[in-house]
Scaffold this motif. Structure first.
Motif, mmCIF file in Angstrom:
data_model
loop_
_atom_site.group_PDB
_atom_site.id
_atom_site.type_symbol
_atom_site.label_atom_id
_atom_site.label_comp_id
_atom_site.label_asym_id
_atom_site.label_seq_id
_atom_site.Cartn_x
_atom_site.Cartn_y
_atom_site.Cartn_z
ATOM 1 N N VAL A 453 0.860 -1.179 0.000
ATOM 2 C CA VAL A 453 0.000 0.000 0.000
ATOM 3 C C VAL A 453 0.896 1.228 0.000
ATOM 4 O O VAL A 453 1.772 1.376 0.862
ATOM 5 N N ASP A 454 0.714 2.105 -0.968
ATOM 6 C CA ASP A 454 1.516 3.328 -1.033
ATOM 7 C C ASP A 454 1.029 4.309 0.022
ATOM 8 O O ASP A 454 -0.114 4.797 -0.029
ATOM 9 N N GLY A 455 1.880 4.607 0.985
ATOM 10 C CA GLY A 455 1.542 5.527 2.060
ATOM 11 C C GLY A 455 2.362 6.790 1.994
ATOM 12 O O GLY A 455 3.092 7.027 1.025
ATOM 13 N N ASP A 456 2.262 7.599 3.054
ATOM 14 C CA ASP A 456 2.967 8.888 3.065
ATOM 15 C C ASP A 456 3.592 9.178 4.432
ATOM 16 O O ASP A 456 3.746 10.332 4.816
ATOM 17 N N TRP A 457 3.904 8.128 5.178
ATOM 18 C CA TRP A 457 4.498 8.224 6.513
ATOM 19 C C TRP A 457 3.478 8.608 7.588
ATOM 20 O O TRP A 457 3.849 8.738 8.756
ATOM 21 N N SER A 458 2.230 8.808 7.252
ATOM 22 C CA SER A 458 1.269 9.338 8.212
ATOM 23 C C SER A 458 0.504 8.241 8.934
ATOM 24 O O SER A 458 0.363 7.117 8.438
ATOM 25 N N VAL A 459 -0.047 8.583 10.110
ATOM 26 C CA VAL A 459 -0.925 7.678 10.835
ATOM 27 C C VAL A 459 -2.140 7.343 9.981
ATOM 28 O O VAL A 459 -2.602 6.198 9.934
ATOM 29 N N ARG A 460 -2.639 8.342 9.281
ATOM 30 C CA ARG A 460 -3.823 8.145 8.450
ATOM 31 C C ARG A 460 -3.616 7.049 7.403
ATOM 32 O O ARG A 460 -4.489 6.208 7.184
ATOM 33 N N SER A 461 -2.447 7.046 6.747
ATOM 34 C CA SER A 461 -2.207 6.058 5.695
ATOM 35 C C SER A 461 -2.221 4.644 6.262
ATOM 36 O O SER A 461 -2.717 3.706 5.624
ATOM 37 N N GLY A 462 -1.684 4.463 7.467
ATOM 38 C CA GLY A 462 -1.721 3.151 8.099
ATOM 39 C C GLY A 462 -3.135 2.758 8.491
ATOM 40 O O GLY A 462 -3.549 1.602 8.315
ATOM 41 N N TYR A 463 -3.886 3.721 9.044
ATOM 42 C CA TYR A 463 -5.253 3.436 9.467
ATOM 43 C C TYR A 463 -6.109 3.011 8.280
ATOM 44 O O TYR A 463 -6.861 2.027 8.344
ATOM 45 N N GLU A 464 -5.989 3.743 7.175
ATOM 46 C CA GLU A 464 -6.807 3.423 5.999
ATOM 47 C C GLU A 464 -6.411 2.082 5.390
ATOM 48 O O GLU A 464 -7.264 1.344 4.884
ATOM 49 N N ALA A 465 -5.107 1.738 5.436
ATOM 50 C CA ALA A 465 -4.673 0.446 4.898
ATOM 51 C C ALA A 465 -5.292 -0.702 5.687
ATOM 52 O O ALA A 465 -5.749 -1.703 5.111
ATOM 53 N N ALA A 466 -5.317 -0.563 7.021
ATOM 54 C CA ALA A 466 -5.925 -1.609 7.849
ATOM 55 C C ALA A 466 -7.438 -1.652 7.658
ATOM 56 O O ALA A 466 -8.044 -2.731 7.581
ATOM 57 N N ARG A 467 -8.042 -0.490 7.581
ATOM 58 C CA ARG A 467 -9.503 -0.421 7.419
ATOM 59 C C ARG A 467 -9.956 -1.061 6.106
ATOM 60 O O ARG A 467 -10.997 -1.730 6.058
ATOM 61 N N ASP A 468 -9.187 -0.880 5.048
ATOM 62 C CA ASP A 468 -9.597 -1.333 3.720
ATOM 63 C C ASP A 468 -9.129 -2.744 3.374
ATOM 64 O O ASP A 468 -9.450 -3.247 2.299
ATOM 65 N N LEU A 469 -8.337 -3.376 4.247
ATOM 66 C CA LEU A 469 -7.845 -4.725 3.943
ATOM 67 C C LEU A 469 -9.015 -5.710 3.992
ATOM 68 O O LEU A 469 -9.703 -5.813 5.018
ATOM 69 N N PRO A 470 -9.271 -6.451 2.898
ATOM 70 C CA PRO A 470 -10.391 -7.403 2.890
ATOM 71 C C PRO A 470 -10.249 -8.447 3.998
ATOM 72 O O PRO A 470 -9.143 -8.884 4.334
ATOM 73 N N ALA A 471 -11.373 -8.859 4.560
ATOM 74 C CA ALA A 471 -11.354 -9.819 5.661
ATOM 75 C C ALA A 471 -10.780 -11.160 5.239
ATOM 76 O O ALA A 471 -10.255 -11.908 6.064
ATOM 77 N N ASP A 472 -10.880 -11.489 3.943
ATOM 78 C CA ASP A 472 -10.390 -12.790 3.458
ATOM 79 C C ASP A 472 -9.019 -12.667 2.797
ATOM 80 O O ASP A 472 -8.633 -13.524 2.003
#
Length: 571
Positions: A453-472
């Motif tokens: 996941v392309d992030g930007d060093w921010s807390v937000r980028s990590g939060y969104e990556a975890a939130r959007d990761l499919p359950a399967d």
């Protein structure tokens, strides 16, 4: 609690502390971290520091970084209830106090606070000084407790701050009537010798010297210069006269000013008669050379300058601490300066520092063009660290991505097979290297990657990556680009009900202070920046002494710090 109720509670908290509210204060009103994150995503809040938010409806306060750092000293205590003499107490001091008093322009330094009891911080943008601060040394400016101007000057001199910069503060304060030089002088006299003045120099002479270094000389009546000798008993008191110059000495002795300069350098080849005439002229005129002249005699300022780029928002405090400690152990004081412009302009400024003997040597954290360090510098006492670019973005050893493979091996040994990497900004060499090593190690170790996941060093980028990761997805471990990203990943999984580390393991990078205190504590990679700074300074010291450059390397630059956020893969 509805969103409207949350905003009302936050607004009440922030009303008398510049529109700012801390996470700890919000919790006192029943507002949870996830609600703060949602408000941040909606644009109602802005994260302005770890655990500190600004209400978007409030105007951005002046000296925001300073106010955020001060609130974080006691994040659960409202500003109106804060004391300067209890647990978590602290006052704005040193260069930050100068900024709050409106002296010296916009600050680019770390935020400096003075606290009454021993405490530490891993925040590289904050420096804590431990010292007693009496009530008469504290004033309040815009709701902030700040050291008074006289106390601030004393603090700067005690820390051996840059002479020119301190002189600018003094000159501006005197011009604005914020300090009376004659009252300040007795408080600073003890620091005269530390700035190269004779041991018997007065505080007034020290202040005069500092202001001259800044190009802002004080009027003679304020600097307290010694008056000339009276003509005899009963003679009328004459007004104070200007300090005699080297040219006046030369005229009185009947020699050239170059000859007086040779005398000041202790030229052993000078004729005894000429030396005697100059000595007599010096005594008659009561001539006392300033620090620059003294440096000409000794050929040493016993100061080392550490160079950063101008207006940098990031200051590598551990690295500076290691470098400064090594210099102090060798008998040198250090000045940290920000130099504007590109490599060639910075190089020109560095040469000027050396030629005017304001520094014996220079350790630069940023490139200086052709003015390289060590043997390549033509024996100039300059060492370029080589670990940062013009914007203080890591490169070289500090950008090494190889620990990413160590993390994968560590997690694979605990049964993990499918991974996700939340990357940092690809503008940074460190982020590119970590990503590349991750991809190569996945293939080399026979593991699986769900993706990057392309992030930007921010807390937000990590939060969104975890939130959007499919359950399967099958992912059981996440490698985050840094600790802030890891924090976002952790909170994202917690908000969706995924248990960490039982169902998901998370690894960060940088060993920020907060990683030890979050629940669960965050596994990370420690970087021994302090040793990098120390060894770089040792290289410069060897250059100054004409010794071979030490060959020691930082063998333990990186090491993994497994904590509560990582564990065995779920069965």
């Amino acid at each position: 609690m509805s969103q409207a109720d949350v905003l009302r509670a936050l607004d009440a908290r922030a009303a008398d502390q510049w529109g700012l509210v801390t996470t700890a204060q919000a919790k006192l009103d029943g507002v949870q971290g996830v609600q703060l994150l949602r408000l941040e995503r909606s644009g109602a809040l802005e994260s302005v520091g770890h655990g500190v938010y600004r209400l978007a409806a409030s105007p951005p306060p002046e000296h925001l970084r300073i106010k955020v750092a001060w609130l974080r000293l006691a994040p659960g205590t409202p500003a109106r209830d804060r004391r300067t003499d209890g647990p978590g107490s602290g006052v704005v001091s040193h260069t930050s106090a100068c900024a709050v008093h409106g002296l010296g322009g916009r600050p680019t330094d770390p935020v400096e606070l003075t606290v009454s009891s021993r405490r530490t911080t891993r925040d590289e943008t904050v420096v804590l000084h431990r010292s007693r601060t009496d009530a008469e040394d504290i004033t309040v400016v815009d709701g902030l407790p700040v050291t008074t101007v006289p106390r601030t000057v004393v603090d700067l001199l005690e820390d051996r701050a840059d002479a020119a910069r301190t002189g600018m503060f003094v000159a501006e304060a005197a011009a604005r009537g914020l300090v009376r030089v004659e009252e300040l002088a007795p408080r600073v006299a003890a620091f005269a010798a530390a700035y190269g003045l004779p041991a018997e120099a007065s505080g007034a002479e020290l202040l005069e010297f500092l202001c001259e270094q800044a190009g802002r000389p004080l009027p003679a009546r304020k600097a307290g210069r010694r008056a000339g000798k009276s003509a005899g008993p009963g003679a009328a008191a004459s007004p104070e006269r200007k300090r005699p110059t080297i040219w006046e000495v030369a005229k009185r002795a009947g020699v050239s000013h170059q000859t007086v300069s040779r005398f000041l350098k202790n030229d052993s080849g000078m004729k005894p008669a000429t030396r005697a005439r100059i000595e007599r002229a010096v005594a008659e005129l009561d001539y006392r050379p300033n620090l620059m002249a003294r440096s000409m005699r000794t050929q040493r300022s016993h100061r080392i300058t550490i160079v950063l780029p101008e207006l940098s928002g990031f200051v590598p405090i551990p690295l500076l601490r290691g470098a400064s400690t090594a210099a102090h152990e060798a008998g040198y004081m250090t000045d940290v300066v920000g130099l504007e412009g590109g490599e060639s302009r910075r190089a020109s400024s560095v040469l000027s520092l050396l030629e005017t003997r304001q520094a014996d040597g220079v350790l630069s954290l940023v490139p200086l063009g052709d003015l390289a360090g060590g043997q390549g510098a033509g024996q100039r006492p300059v060492v370029v660290l080589g670990e940062y670019d013009d914007n203080l973005q890591s490169r070289g050893r500090l950008a090494d991505g190889r620990p990413a493979e160590e993390i994968l091996r560590h997690l694979a040994d605990q049964g993990h097979r499918r991974f996700l990497h939340v990357a940092g900004s690809q503008d940074w060499a460190s982020a590119r290297n970590r990503r590349a090593v991750y991809m190569e190690a996945i293939e080399r170790l026979g593991l699986e990657s769900y993706g990057v996941v392309d992030g930007d060093w921010s807390v937000r980028s990590g939060y969104e990556a975890a939130r959007d990761l499919p359950a399967d997805s099958g992912v059981t471990a996440v490698l985050a680009a840094n600790d802030y990203v890891a924090l976002g990943v952790l909170r994202g999984f917690q908000d969706r009900g995924t248990r960490v580390p039982d169902e998901m393991s998370i690894f960060g990078w940088d060993d920020e202070e907060f990683t030890r205190y979050f629940s669960p504590s965050i596994s990370t990679v420690h970087i021994n920046k302090e040793e990098v700074g120390r060894q770089s300074m040792l290289s410069l010291l060897a250059l100054l002494r004409g010794e071979p450059e030490p060959e020691a390397e930082v063998t333990d630059l990186f090491h993994l710090v497994p904590r509560g956020s990582s564990g065995p893969a779920p069965r």
